[in-house]
Design a protein around this motif. Structure first.
Motif, short mmCIF file in Angstrom:
data_model
loop_
_atom_site.label_atom_id
_atom_site.label_comp_id
_atom_site.label_asym_id
_atom_site.label_seq_id
_atom_site.Cartn_x
_atom_site.Cartn_y
_atom_site.Cartn_z
N LYS A 1 -42.35 26.75 21.12
CA LYS A 1 -41.39 27.00 22.14
C LYS A 1 -40.36 27.57 22.32
O LYS A 1 -39.34 28.58 23.00
CB LYS A 1 -41.52 25.96 23.32
CG LYS A 1 -41.92 26.03 25.02
CD LYS A 1 -42.51 24.95 25.12
CE LYS A 1 -41.31 23.58 26.04
NZ LYS A 1 -41.65 22.60 26.37
N LYS B 1 -45.14 21.21 16.23
CA LYS B 1 -45.76 22.41 16.54
C LYS B 1 -45.22 23.22 17.52
O LYS B 1 -44.76 24.83 17.98
CB LYS B 1 -46.60 22.95 16.05
CG LYS B 1 -46.80 23.10 14.60
CD LYS B 1 -48.38 22.70 13.67
CE LYS B 1 -49.45 24.16 14.64
NZ LYS B 1 -51.33 22.83 13.96
N GLU B 2 -45.73 22.55 19.12
CA GLU B 2 -45.28 23.27 20.63
C GLU B 2 -43.79 23.66 20.31
O GLU B 2 -43.74 24.75 20.46
CB GLU B 2 -46.44 22.49 20.92
CG GLU B 2 -47.55 23.04 21.32
CD GLU B 2 -47.93 24.13 21.55
OE1 GLU B 2 -47.25 24.27 22.29
OE2 GLU B 2 -48.51 24.97 20.74
#
Lengths: 432, 432
Positions: free
Chosen positions: B54, B49-50
């Motif tokens: 990003k 998810k991160e």
């Protein structure tokens, strides 16, 4: 039945090859697709620049003024996609003669395919699958910045289809031992499972070694084009109907020619000063093309010979890659804006040095491969890449000059490879 | 030799099928891979998810408060990649018996493959290649927002490998005419080249029709899971060693089961309230899985039966898709924050109406499929999608309720399909 990389003399370089070339219809079609692929790439790259910028797929040119606008990154995906689409449309052509009922299968293949060479189609499909996987993974890497330790193994996964097809179509895991070593190993060794490990390692090596000899305008495509042309020339040497390896070399050409086409289409925009960057996608795509061709056409050793500069760069880089010596995020040459030239970049290592680092530095200093500046609390040393080494030996160079130099080295290395492959080979193998 | 979709009675739904299931080793392995694939997807999605945020691959949930943070978009690529990697590792298993020398080929296949079923391996590879192409193109679409008219044809390109393999492995382009039409066309028509056009159209339809019945939390995966489970159930009905279609249905299961696995792994995060969006990648990947299975296992008509809601939604959408009636960028139901419910969304059409628009509106009004509000200078009408129609007929619904409703409709449609396929079929075809 034991098969091995066929070893032949270069006497076939003659007009006969070229007349044979024209008699192989699919080859002419392949040449056509290569030209079309190149033209389409050439047309699409500028068209897609805006979309890439909009999608924030951009990079900064580290060897230019700060004021330059961001440049579209990972355009290799356009060239790889055009290549794959061309290949999709090309796949039926080598099989046309079977569709028209005229296809004949050589005697050695008879047991495989009495009605249609399904095993050959399998090779094409597996090769495409591996190439596409690698392109896809390269693209994902460009977007998500996959961790180093993960991405090292991606090519191994991507090579599963070709290994599988290799297993069922050839299954040859014997290697012929070079003459000077036969007194130890005998004439032939069966590597068994290790042969498959070797082939995955080759995929890992081909993809990553191009990726680490990169970073200045045009150098990724430049080196890839030289390798691809070398493979193509080597293939043409075997294009003689009498040669038992003709099928394998045709297979190789079908994959290499369109690669050359689309790469030319892209380098126009990527050569100094770059309008677009190629990204990891291109490096992976290029490396995998060479690995696939080497593995499925049974001349992996010859392909590796064309990688001499990459092999040198890889071995030279090892101390940093394996973190014996500090490795910064970028090891690119440093841009000196006042002179508009590139200088070798350096890395600072805190004292006291660990034993392996100190050993490596001493060894490389002895071999005159590094320049070490010893300070009180730290030492500075050039980054361990071929390009930094060149700048260290020759002095600062303009970016374009350095790119040309790398390409020239690659060409010289290819000449050396041909010399090894066709002359020195007598010392290692019996020439048939 | 004329082959056609085998038509069988459902009497085989019995324990025999399940004992046969266990006796097919590769099938157990496939079940294993499906579970592992699901678990890996389930683990990777939150981890990535991160990275997606990003990489700016995020979207806004249009049916939520404005304050919600952006949500990672096109997570379908994780689930598709896990699927593809699972399949890479799975490919050797159906061929294990040949590796151990125990493989036997059924009599009808003997002419193909005396030593190894290369043609079967070709099917696997082609299916994987088409699936991977579609995933890749879907991902590119999510990133670059490819133009509508381009993306419509992408599935046709992606389907080339399976069409090629279909041509060399089966080459059957005859269709059996339904009994009521035989007085016109006779019993069998040879569609020839048109059959390949039909198959590409099927790939285009399967991928895009899921993509246009989308937009609220969980609905893309929900419908795909129902279709996939229906295909799997249909396959299990044929898993009887005596059935001539057993091989084809095993092939289908090998592709569908891992799809079910990874989709379950993803829906956990995509169901209301979504933590991640699946993107066009998932819709294309799902649609292509169904198309590949339908084409290469020879039950494309049955697969299309499971698409009844999508077919309805597509036909209903046509006036907007083909721009007879204005089509806004998003045709999603409208979120009413005060009630926390979804209402049908509307489009404003300026007067005077063109003839085709006016004809379509009159026709749809007659069929009670639209609600038209006539103003002085313009008229307002609900957007032509299944979800808007449901909201129009039932009234505003909570987002989760609407998603459940769509899934329930899909399940009911599958029940109807089974009824048509195994009962009403008697009116159209002779049951063997």
């Amino acid at each position: 039945m034991i098969q091995f990389e066929s070893i032949d003399s270069p006497l076939n370089i003659n007009l006969c090859s070229f007349s044979t070339l024209l008699s192989h219809d699919p080859l002419s079609v392949s040449v056509g697709f290569s030209i079309i692929g190149g033209l389409i790439t050439c047309k699409l790259v500028p068209e897609f620049k805006e979309s890439f910028i909009k999608a924030k797929l951009t990079g900064k040119d580290l060897a230019k003024d700060d004021k330059e606008p961001p440049i579209p990154e990972c355009m290799g995906v356009i060239c790889a996609t055009v290549y794959l689409v061309c290949m999709f449309f090309f796949i039926p052509f080598p099989f046309m003669e079977w569709f028209s009922g005229k296809g004949k299968i050589s005697q050695s293949e008879e047991f495989h395919a009495p009605t249609f060479p399904h095993h050959k189609l399998g090779e094409f499909l597996a090769a495409m699958l591996s190439l596409q996987s690698m392109t896809f993974l390269g693209f994902a890497d460009d977007i998500f910045d996959i961790r180093w330790r993960h991405k090292l193994f991606l090519p191994a996964i991507a090579s599963i289809p070709i290994l599988m097809v290799y297993y069922v179509n050839f299954g040859v895991t014997h290697i012929v031992v070079p003459i000077p070593l036969r007194f130890i190993f005998g004439r032939i060794i069966d590597l068994g499972f290790l042969y498959y490990v070797y082939m995955s390692m080759m995929a890992i090596f081909c993809t990553n070694s191009i990726n680490i000899l990169a970073g200045i305008n045009g150098v990724e495509i430049g080196q890839s084009l030289v390798i691809a042309c070398s493979i193509a020339i080597n293939d043409f040497l075997f294009l003689n109907d009498a040669d038992p390896a003709v099928e394998a070399h045709l297979f190789s050409l079908y994959f290499i020619l369109p690669f050359i086409g689309v790469s030319f289409g892209l380098i126009i925009y990527n050569w100094y000063p770059s309008e677009v960057f190629v990204g990891d996608t291109y490096c992976y795509f290029a490396g995998m093309t060479f690995a696939v061709v080497g593995i499925l056409s049974h001349f992996s050793k010859t392909v590796l010979l064309f990688f001499i500069p990459q092999i040198f760069n890889f071995i030279y880089s090892c101390p940093q890659l394996f973190r014996l010596v500090d490795c910064p995020r970028h090891r690119l040459p440093r841009f000196n804006p006042s002179e508009n030239k590139l200088e070798y970049s350096r890395v600072k290592i805190q004292k006291p040095l660990k034993k392996p680092a100190s050993f490596v530095l001493d060894l490389f200093e002895l071999l005159r491969l590094v320049k070490v500046d010893k300070g009180e609390t730290s030492i500075e040393v050039n980054n361990f890449t071929l390009m930094n080494l060149l700048l260290l030996k020759i002095g600062p160079l303009h970016e374009r000059t350095l790119a040309i130099l790398v390409v020239v080295i690659q060409i010289l290395a290819s000449c050396l490879s041909f010399y090894i492959r066709y002359h020195l080979v007598h010392f290692f193998y019996e020439v048939i």
